[in-house]
Scaffold this active site. Structure first.
Site, PDB file in Angstrom:
ATOM      1  N   HIS A 152      15.203 -44.498  -9.192  1.00 50.35           N
ATOM      2  CA  HIS A 152      16.647 -44.341  -9.014  1.00 50.35           C
ATOM      3  C   HIS A 152      17.336 -45.654  -8.650  1.00 50.35           C
ATOM      4  CE1 HIS A 152      15.630 -43.688  -4.634  1.00 50.35           C
ATOM      5  NE2 HIS A 152      16.778 -44.314  -4.475  1.00 50.35           N
ATOM      6  N   ASP A 182       9.862 -40.867  -9.241  1.00 50.21           N
ATOM      7  CA  ASP A 182      10.813 -41.822  -8.675  1.00 50.21           C
ATOM      8  C   ASP A 182      10.187 -43.201  -8.493  1.00 50.21           C
ATOM      9  OD1 ASP A 182      13.280 -42.696  -7.797  1.00 50.21           O
ATOM     10  OD2 ASP A 182      12.990 -42.042  -5.725  1.00 50.21           O
ATOM     11  N   SER A 257      15.594 -48.239  -0.447  1.00 53.26           N
ATOM     12  CA  SER A 257      14.829 -47.588  -1.510  1.00 53.26           C
ATOM     13  C   SER A 257      13.992 -48.593  -2.273  1.00 53.26           C
ATOM     14  CB  SER A 257      15.772 -46.896  -2.498  1.00 53.26           C
ATOM     15  OG  SER A 257      16.088 -45.602  -2.083  1.00 53.26           O
TER      16      SER A 257
END
Length: 400
Positions: A152, A182, A257
Protein backbone atom coordinates in the site's frame (compact mmCIF):
# COMPACT_ATOMS: atom_id res chain seq x y z
CA UNK A 1 -33.85 -5.91 -10.46
CA UNK A 2 -31.10 -4.36 -12.47
CA UNK A 3 -30.33 -3.81 -16.10
CA UNK A 4 -26.98 -5.39 -16.92
CA UNK A 5 -26.26 -2.55 -19.34
CA UNK A 6 -26.36 -0.14 -16.41
CA UNK A 7 -24.18 -2.24 -14.16
CA UNK A 8 -21.32 0.18 -13.54
CA UNK A 9 -18.40 -1.88 -12.25
CA UNK A 10 -14.86 -0.65 -11.80
CA UNK A 11 -13.18 -4.01 -12.08
CA UNK A 12 -10.68 -5.22 -9.56
CA UNK A 13 -9.54 -8.72 -8.74
CA UNK A 14 -9.35 -10.16 -5.27
CA UNK A 15 -8.22 -13.65 -4.26
CA UNK A 16 -8.37 -15.68 -1.10
CA UNK A 17 -5.53 -15.79 1.41
CA UNK A 18 -5.10 -19.11 3.27
CA UNK A 19 -5.55 -19.05 7.02
CA UNK A 20 -2.59 -20.06 9.15
CA UNK A 21 -4.64 -21.00 12.20
CA UNK A 22 -8.26 -21.83 11.49
CA UNK A 23 -9.39 -22.05 15.09
CA UNK A 24 -8.36 -18.61 16.29
CA UNK A 25 -10.63 -15.73 17.09
CA UNK A 26 -10.73 -13.23 14.24
CA UNK A 27 -10.80 -9.50 14.85
CA UNK A 28 -13.10 -7.87 12.33
CA UNK A 29 -11.88 -4.45 11.34
CA UNK A 30 -13.46 -1.27 10.09
CA UNK A 31 -10.74 -0.05 7.75
CA UNK A 32 -9.93 3.56 7.08
CA UNK A 33 -7.50 4.19 4.26
CA UNK A 34 -5.57 7.39 4.69
CA UNK A 35 -4.65 9.29 1.56
CA UNK A 36 -2.10 12.01 2.11
CA UNK A 37 -2.28 15.26 0.20
CA UNK A 38 0.74 16.84 -1.42
CA UNK A 39 0.80 19.55 1.22
CA UNK A 40 2.48 17.62 4.01
CA UNK A 41 0.12 14.69 4.64
CA UNK A 42 -2.95 16.89 5.04
CA UNK A 43 -5.08 13.88 4.17
CA UNK A 44 -8.42 12.74 5.53
CA UNK A 45 -10.64 9.70 5.66
CA UNK A 46 -11.54 8.91 2.09
CA UNK A 47 -12.90 5.36 2.17
CA UNK A 48 -14.87 3.46 4.79
CA UNK A 49 -15.50 -0.26 4.40
CA UNK A 50 -18.48 -1.88 6.07
CA UNK A 51 -17.80 -4.50 8.72
CA UNK A 52 -17.73 -7.89 6.96
CA UNK A 53 -19.53 -10.90 8.36
CA UNK A 54 -17.48 -12.80 10.89
CA UNK A 55 -16.00 -16.02 9.51
CA UNK A 56 -15.10 -17.72 12.77
CA UNK A 57 -17.23 -19.68 15.23
CA UNK A 58 -18.90 -18.65 18.46
CA UNK A 59 -19.72 -15.13 19.56
CA UNK A 60 -18.83 -12.26 17.27
CA UNK A 61 -15.88 -10.32 18.73
CA UNK A 62 -15.94 -6.58 19.10
CA UNK A 63 -14.39 -4.76 16.12
CA UNK A 64 -11.38 -2.51 16.23
CA UNK A 65 -13.10 0.65 15.09
CA UNK A 66 -10.13 2.49 13.61
CA UNK A 67 -7.59 0.15 12.08
CA UNK A 68 -5.54 2.14 9.61
CA UNK A 69 -3.02 1.26 7.01
CA UNK A 70 -0.32 3.61 8.14
CA UNK A 71 0.66 4.98 4.77
CA UNK A 72 -1.20 6.02 1.65
CA UNK A 73 -3.36 3.91 -0.68
CA UNK A 74 -4.17 0.20 -0.76
CA UNK A 75 -4.49 -0.83 -4.43
CA UNK A 76 -3.16 -3.29 -6.96
CA UNK A 77 -0.41 -2.61 -9.48
CA UNK A 78 0.30 -4.46 -12.71
CA UNK A 79 3.30 -4.89 -14.98
CA UNK A 80 5.72 -6.43 -12.52
CA UNK A 81 9.28 -7.13 -13.62
CA UNK A 82 10.83 -10.31 -12.26
CA UNK A 83 14.43 -10.00 -11.09
CA UNK A 84 17.52 -11.84 -12.25
CA UNK A 85 17.97 -14.65 -9.75
CA UNK A 86 21.68 -15.04 -10.52
CA UNK A 87 22.34 -11.49 -9.29
CA UNK A 88 20.23 -11.69 -6.13
CA UNK A 89 22.40 -12.02 -3.06
CA UNK A 90 19.49 -13.29 -0.97
CA UNK A 91 18.13 -12.57 2.48
CA UNK A 92 20.71 -12.58 5.25
CA UNK A 93 20.01 -15.68 7.40
CA UNK A 94 19.07 -15.71 11.04
CA UNK A 95 21.91 -15.27 13.47
CA UNK A 96 22.37 -17.91 16.15
CA UNK A 97 23.45 -15.79 19.08
CA UNK A 98 21.04 -15.28 21.97
CA UNK A 99 22.74 -12.28 23.53
CA UNK A 100 20.45 -9.33 24.20
CA UNK A 101 21.73 -5.89 23.23
CA UNK A 102 20.84 -2.54 24.72
CA UNK A 103 18.34 -0.37 22.87
CA UNK A 104 21.03 2.12 21.74
CA UNK A 105 23.14 -0.78 20.44
CA UNK A 106 20.21 -2.21 18.47
CA UNK A 107 19.34 1.22 17.06
CA UNK A 108 22.93 1.78 15.92
CA UNK A 109 22.99 -1.61 14.18
CA UNK A 110 19.60 -1.51 12.44
CA UNK A 111 18.95 2.11 11.42
CA UNK A 112 21.24 1.87 8.35
CA UNK A 113 18.97 -0.93 7.07
CA UNK A 114 15.77 1.18 7.10
CA UNK A 115 15.05 3.66 4.30
CA UNK A 116 12.60 6.47 3.61
CA UNK A 117 10.31 6.08 0.60
CA UNK A 118 8.67 8.95 -1.29
CA UNK A 119 6.10 8.33 -4.03
CA UNK A 120 4.23 10.26 -6.70
CA UNK A 121 0.72 9.13 -7.60
CA UNK A 122 -1.25 10.71 -10.45
CA UNK A 123 -5.02 10.88 -10.11
CA UNK A 124 -7.43 12.13 -12.75
CA UNK A 125 -10.71 14.00 -12.38
CA UNK A 126 -12.07 14.48 -15.87
CA UNK A 127 -9.34 16.17 -17.88
CA UNK A 128 -7.50 17.40 -14.81
CA UNK A 129 -4.56 15.39 -13.46
CA UNK A 130 -3.36 15.84 -9.92
CA UNK A 131 -0.02 14.64 -8.58
CA UNK A 132 -0.20 13.47 -4.98
CA UNK A 133 2.87 12.75 -2.90
CA UNK A 134 3.07 9.89 -0.44
CA UNK A 135 5.63 8.54 1.96
CA UNK A 136 6.52 5.38 3.79
CA UNK A 137 9.45 3.26 4.87
CA UNK A 138 11.35 0.24 3.62
CA UNK A 139 13.89 -2.31 4.80
CA UNK A 140 17.07 -3.20 2.88
CA UNK A 141 17.28 -6.98 2.48
CA UNK A 142 20.39 -7.33 0.29
CA UNK A 143 23.66 -5.47 -0.03
CA UNK A 144 23.03 -4.89 -3.75
CA UNK A 145 19.87 -2.84 -3.32
CA UNK A 146 16.76 -4.99 -2.83
CA UNK A 147 14.23 -3.41 -0.47
CA UNK A 148 10.98 -4.72 0.99
CA UNK A 149 8.09 -2.39 1.80
CA UNK A 150 4.31 -2.51 1.99
CA UNK A 151 2.23 -2.83 -1.14
CA UNK A 152 0.00 0.00 0.00
CA UNK A 153 3.02 2.33 0.28
CA UNK A 154 3.77 2.14 -3.45
CA UNK A 155 0.25 1.45 -4.77
CA UNK A 156 -0.43 3.39 -7.97
CA UNK A 157 2.92 5.20 -7.84
CA UNK A 158 4.38 6.49 -11.09
CA UNK A 159 7.65 7.31 -9.33
CA UNK A 160 9.30 5.78 -6.26
CA UNK A 161 12.28 7.43 -4.60
CA UNK A 162 14.38 6.02 -1.77
CA UNK A 163 16.48 7.97 0.71
CA UNK A 164 19.11 5.98 2.58
CA UNK A 165 20.03 6.54 6.20
CA UNK A 166 23.24 8.29 5.13
CA UNK A 167 21.31 10.78 3.00
CA UNK A 168 21.92 9.29 -0.46
CA UNK A 169 18.88 9.20 -2.72
CA UNK A 170 17.98 6.72 -5.46
CA UNK A 171 15.14 6.10 -7.87
CA UNK A 172 13.59 2.70 -7.19
CA UNK A 173 12.21 0.08 -9.58
CA UNK A 174 9.20 -1.98 -8.57
CA UNK A 175 10.20 -5.62 -9.00
CA UNK A 176 6.95 -7.21 -7.83
CA UNK A 177 3.95 -6.40 -5.70
CA UNK A 178 1.52 -8.54 -3.69
CA UNK A 179 -1.44 -6.55 -2.30
CA UNK A 180 -2.88 -9.63 -0.60
CA UNK A 181 0.06 -9.90 1.79
CA UNK A 182 0.65 -6.11 1.64
CA UNK A 183 4.26 -6.61 0.55
CA UNK A 184 6.28 -5.25 -2.36
CA UNK A 185 9.85 -5.72 -3.56
CA UNK A 186 11.88 -2.74 -4.83
CA UNK A 187 15.38 -2.41 -6.31
CA UNK A 188 17.77 0.51 -6.29
CA UNK A 189 21.12 0.70 -8.08
CA UNK A 190 23.46 0.72 -5.11
CA UNK A 191 26.11 -1.51 -3.60
CA UNK A 192 27.65 -2.16 -0.21
CA UNK A 193 24.38 -1.48 1.61
CA UNK A 194 23.61 -2.77 5.11
CA UNK A 195 20.87 -5.41 4.88
CA UNK A 196 18.72 -6.35 7.82
CA UNK A 197 19.26 -9.74 9.44
CA UNK A 198 16.04 -11.76 9.40
CA UNK A 199 15.07 -13.24 12.76
CA UNK A 200 12.64 -16.02 13.56
CA UNK A 201 9.34 -14.25 14.22
CA UNK A 202 7.79 -17.49 15.51
CA UNK A 203 10.16 -17.33 18.48
CA UNK A 204 8.87 -13.96 19.69
CA UNK A 205 7.08 -13.99 23.03
CA UNK A 206 4.45 -11.72 24.51
CA UNK A 207 6.06 -8.88 26.50
CA UNK A 208 9.40 -9.25 24.68
CA UNK A 209 10.89 -5.79 23.97
CA UNK A 210 11.14 -4.55 20.38
CA UNK A 211 12.17 -1.42 18.47
CA UNK A 212 10.28 0.03 15.49
CA UNK A 213 12.31 2.02 12.97
CA UNK A 214 10.75 4.07 10.19
CA UNK A 215 9.80 7.40 8.65
CA UNK A 216 6.77 8.67 10.62
CA UNK A 217 4.77 11.47 8.99
CA UNK A 218 7.02 11.12 5.95
CA UNK A 219 9.43 13.64 7.42
CA UNK A 220 11.19 11.99 10.35
CA UNK A 221 13.29 9.26 8.76
CA UNK A 222 15.34 7.07 11.09
CA UNK A 223 12.93 7.49 14.00
CA UNK A 224 13.27 4.76 16.63
CA UNK A 225 10.44 3.89 19.03
CA UNK A 226 10.36 1.17 21.64
CA UNK A 227 7.74 -1.12 23.07
CA UNK A 228 6.70 -4.70 23.70
CA UNK A 229 5.20 -7.52 21.71
CA UNK A 230 1.55 -7.39 22.76
CA UNK A 231 0.42 -10.48 20.82
CA UNK A 232 2.22 -12.85 18.47
CA UNK A 233 -0.57 -14.06 16.21
CA UNK A 234 -3.35 -11.49 15.99
CA UNK A 235 -5.79 -12.34 13.18
CA UNK A 236 -6.96 -9.16 11.47
CA UNK A 237 -9.21 -8.80 8.42
CA UNK A 238 -8.14 -5.90 6.21
CA UNK A 239 -9.92 -5.25 2.90
CA UNK A 240 -11.35 -8.76 2.94
CA UNK A 241 -7.97 -10.43 3.50
CA UNK A 242 -7.11 -12.30 6.66
CA UNK A 243 -3.66 -11.38 7.98
CA UNK A 244 -1.97 -12.95 11.01
CA UNK A 245 0.14 -10.15 12.45
CA UNK A 246 2.40 -9.31 15.35
CA UNK A 247 0.89 -6.73 17.69
CA UNK A 248 3.06 -4.16 19.45
CA UNK A 249 2.62 -1.08 21.59
CA UNK A 250 5.68 0.60 20.01
CA UNK A 251 4.56 3.96 18.62
CA UNK A 252 3.94 3.83 14.86
CA UNK A 253 2.37 6.50 12.66
CA UNK A 254 1.68 7.32 9.04
CA UNK A 255 4.94 6.88 7.18
CA UNK A 256 6.07 3.95 9.38
CA UNK A 257 4.49 1.52 6.91
CA UNK A 258 7.12 -0.75 5.40
CA UNK A 259 9.57 -0.05 8.20
CA UNK A 260 11.15 -2.61 10.47
CA UNK A 261 10.23 -4.13 13.80
CA UNK A 262 13.39 -5.47 15.46
CA UNK A 263 14.10 -7.69 18.46
CA UNK A 264 16.82 -6.95 21.00
CA UNK A 265 19.37 -9.01 19.07
CA UNK A 266 19.06 -6.56 16.20
CA UNK A 267 17.10 -9.02 14.03
CA UNK A 268 14.19 -8.03 11.81
CA UNK A 269 11.07 -9.83 13.06
CA UNK A 270 8.31 -7.80 11.38
CA UNK A 271 7.38 -5.34 8.62
CA UNK A 272 5.17 -2.64 10.14
CA UNK A 273 1.93 -2.19 8.18
CA UNK A 274 -1.03 -1.08 10.30
CA UNK A 275 -2.17 0.64 13.45
CA UNK A 276 -5.40 1.20 15.31
CA UNK A 277 -5.99 4.86 16.02
CA UNK A 278 -8.63 7.13 17.45
CA UNK A 279 -9.37 9.19 20.54
CA UNK A 280 -9.92 6.09 22.68
CA UNK A 281 -7.14 3.93 21.21
CA UNK A 282 -3.48 3.89 22.16
CA UNK A 283 -0.54 1.58 21.54
CA UNK A 284 -2.01 -0.80 18.95
CA UNK A 285 0.45 -1.33 16.12
CA UNK A 286 0.76 -4.33 13.81
CA UNK A 287 3.51 -5.89 11.72
CA UNK A 288 3.78 -8.69 9.16
CA UNK A 289 5.94 -11.44 10.74
CA UNK A 290 9.21 -12.05 8.91
CA UNK A 291 8.52 -15.79 8.67
CA UNK A 292 5.50 -14.85 6.55
CA UNK A 293 7.23 -12.06 4.68
CA UNK A 294 10.34 -14.05 3.72
CA UNK A 295 8.28 -16.67 1.86
CA UNK A 296 6.39 -13.97 -0.05
CA UNK A 297 9.58 -12.06 -0.86
CA UNK A 298 11.29 -15.16 -2.24
CA UNK A 299 8.36 -15.85 -4.58
CA UNK A 300 8.07 -12.22 -5.64
CA UNK A 301 11.72 -12.15 -6.61
CA UNK A 302 11.80 -15.51 -8.37
CA UNK A 303 8.40 -15.58 -10.06
CA UNK A 304 6.90 -12.11 -9.79
CA UNK A 305 3.92 -13.52 -7.89
CA UNK A 306 3.19 -15.80 -4.93
CA UNK A 307 2.82 -19.43 -5.96
CA UNK A 308 0.02 -21.77 -4.93
CA UNK A 309 -2.80 -19.28 -4.60
CA UNK A 310 -6.06 -20.16 -6.30
CA UNK A 311 -7.79 -18.06 -8.94
CA UNK A 312 -11.51 -18.35 -9.61
CA UNK A 313 -11.37 -16.43 -12.87
CA UNK A 314 -13.74 -13.82 -11.45
CA UNK A 315 -13.23 -10.09 -11.09
CA UNK A 316 -15.34 -9.14 -8.09
CA UNK A 317 -16.87 -6.07 -6.49
CA UNK A 318 -17.85 -6.20 -2.82
CA UNK A 319 -20.90 -3.96 -2.30
CA UNK A 320 -21.83 -3.56 1.35
CA UNK A 321 -23.11 0.00 1.80
CA UNK A 322 -26.15 1.89 0.43
CA UNK A 323 -23.79 4.37 -1.21
CA UNK A 324 -21.93 1.59 -3.03
CA UNK A 325 -25.21 -0.02 -4.07
CA UNK A 326 -26.35 3.28 -5.60
CA UNK A 327 -23.03 3.72 -7.35
CA UNK A 328 -23.25 0.32 -9.00
CA UNK A 329 -27.03 0.44 -9.52
CA UNK A 330 -27.89 -2.67 -7.51
CA UNK A 331 -30.66 -3.18 -5.01
CA UNK A 332 -28.97 -5.57 -2.58
CA UNK A 333 -25.68 -5.82 -0.73
CA UNK A 334 -23.41 -8.66 -1.73
CA UNK A 335 -20.42 -9.85 -3.72
CA UNK A 336 -20.94 -9.28 -7.44
CA UNK A 337 -19.18 -10.59 -10.53
CA UNK A 338 -17.80 -7.74 -12.60
CA UNK A 339 -16.10 -9.98 -15.15
CA UNK A 340 -15.54 -13.72 -15.62
CA UNK A 341 -13.53 -16.06 -17.79
CA UNK A 342 -16.36 -18.58 -17.43
CA UNK A 343 -19.15 -18.18 -19.98
CA UNK A 344 -21.70 -19.63 -17.54
CA UNK A 345 -21.42 -16.55 -15.35
CA UNK A 346 -22.36 -13.00 -16.25
CA UNK A 347 -21.53 -9.50 -15.16
CA UNK A 348 -23.96 -8.59 -12.40
CA UNK A 349 -24.36 -12.09 -10.97
CA UNK A 350 -24.36 -11.96 -7.16
CA UNK A 351 -22.42 -14.84 -5.60
CA UNK A 352 -24.46 -16.46 -2.82
CA UNK A 353 -22.61 -19.72 -2.10
CA UNK A 354 -19.42 -21.72 -2.70
CA UNK A 355 -19.99 -25.49 -2.37
CA UNK A 356 -23.18 -24.71 -0.46
CA UNK A 357 -21.41 -22.40 2.01
CA UNK A 358 -23.10 -18.99 2.19
CA UNK A 359 -21.24 -16.05 0.67
CA UNK A 360 -22.30 -12.51 1.50
CA UNK A 361 -19.09 -10.52 1.01
CA UNK A 362 -15.43 -10.81 0.05
CA UNK A 363 -14.42 -12.10 3.47
CA UNK A 364 -16.84 -15.04 3.40
CA UNK A 365 -15.86 -15.73 -0.24
CA UNK A 366 -12.19 -15.93 0.73
CA UNK A 367 -13.03 -18.10 3.74
CA UNK A 368 -14.97 -20.54 1.55
CA UNK A 369 -11.88 -20.98 -0.64
CA UNK A 370 -9.33 -21.03 2.19
CA UNK A 371 -8.86 -24.81 2.17
CA UNK A 372 -8.96 -25.19 -1.61
CA UNK A 373 -5.97 -25.90 -3.84
CA UNK A 374 -5.08 -25.35 -7.48
CA UNK A 375 -6.94 -27.92 -9.59
CA UNK A 376 -9.88 -28.31 -7.20
CA UNK A 377 -13.41 -28.09 -8.57
CA UNK A 378 -15.88 -25.92 -6.67
CA UNK A 379 -19.58 -25.27 -7.12
CA UNK A 380 -20.54 -21.59 -7.39
CA UNK A 381 -24.11 -20.41 -6.88
CA UNK A 382 -25.21 -16.96 -8.02
CA UNK A 383 -28.40 -14.96 -7.87
CA UNK A 384 -29.42 -13.77 -11.33
CA UNK A 385 -32.63 -11.80 -11.43
CA UNK A 386 -35.25 -13.95 -9.66
CA UNK A 387 -33.43 -17.26 -9.97
CA UNK A 388 -30.41 -19.05 -8.53
CA UNK A 389 -27.88 -20.51 -10.96
CA UNK A 390 -25.17 -23.05 -10.00
CA UNK A 391 -22.16 -24.12 -12.07
CA UNK A 392 -18.83 -25.79 -11.25
CA UNK A 393 -15.45 -24.24 -12.00
CA UNK A 394 -11.87 -25.50 -11.72
CA UNK A 395 -9.50 -23.36 -9.67
CA UNK A 396 -6.27 -22.36 -11.40
CA UNK A 397 -3.13 -20.74 -10.02
CA UNK A 398 -3.37 -17.00 -9.54
CA UNK A 399 -0.92 -15.00 -11.64
CA UNK A 400 -1.00 -11.21 -11.81
Amino acid sequence: MYDSHDFNFEVYRRQRKPRRNGGKTVLIVLLFVLISASAGFAGGLVMTLALPNWVGGGAVPQPLEHLQLISETYAELGGVTVGDEDNFSGIIPLTTGEAQLTAPEVARIVTPSVVEIQTEVVTSAGRVEQVREGAGSGVIISADGYIVTNSHVIAGARAINVRLNDGRQHSAELIADDPRSDLALLKIEADDLTPAVFGDSDMMMVAEPVLAVGNPLGALGGTVTGGLISATDRDIIIAGELMTLLQTDAAVNRGNSGGGLFNMRGELIGIVNAKSGGPDVEGLGFAIPTNTASQVIDDLFTYGFVRGRVDTGFALVDIQTPMAAMRYNVGQAGLYIADSVHSEFRQGDRITAIDGRAVTNLTSFNAALASRAVGDSVSVTVARGNENVTHSIVLVEFRP
